[in-house]
Design an enzyme around this catalytic site. Sequence first.
Site: not given
Ligand code: THU
Length: 154
Positions: A60, A94
């Site tokens: 995000e 985020c």
């Molecule tokens: N993560 C995201 O990119 N967006 C989200 O909304 C939740 C978590 C990623 C961070 C990390 O690389 C992985 O998901 C596990 O937490």
Amino acid sequence: LVNDVLNANPAIAAAREAMKHAYAPYSRFRVGAALRTRAGRVFTGCNVENAAFGLAFCAERGAISAAVVAGEREFEEIAIVSSSPMPTPPCGACRQVLAEFAADLEIVMAGEKETVRTSLARLLPAAFRAGNLAGGTVPDYSGVSSARRTRRKK
Ligand code: THU
């Protein structure tokens, strides 16, 4: 049928494309996000992890960064997809970053089995915003505690 209609959303399709580039060798949890601007442009991001685990960044915030560097600041919707079969909500950090630009952003979380639509106002009521730095503004906590509002009506 409902899922088919929602998946026709170009932001969801763009988020799925972005997810293909996710770099998630540590969590194996792949995420893609796509922000749709008021002008109808779409900007994407994927999660990018690091051997220093705490430095992973989210899909995000990648999408926000791509949009802002392209000169866009007015957003209508973010689509979030992940490798999980369930819808993936944006993390707290985020939510706060998204609220800087669009407190009323529409959020669509498309899992493989289920798609959920909500809004940033629901997921992050009473976000810290520029007005809080200025002081003297009346905070709007109306979305925070409906229970309290209900008691006051009696
Ligand atoms: N993560 C995201 O990119 N967006 C989200 O909304 C939740 C978590 C990623 C961070 C990390 O690389 C992985 O998901 C596990 O937490």
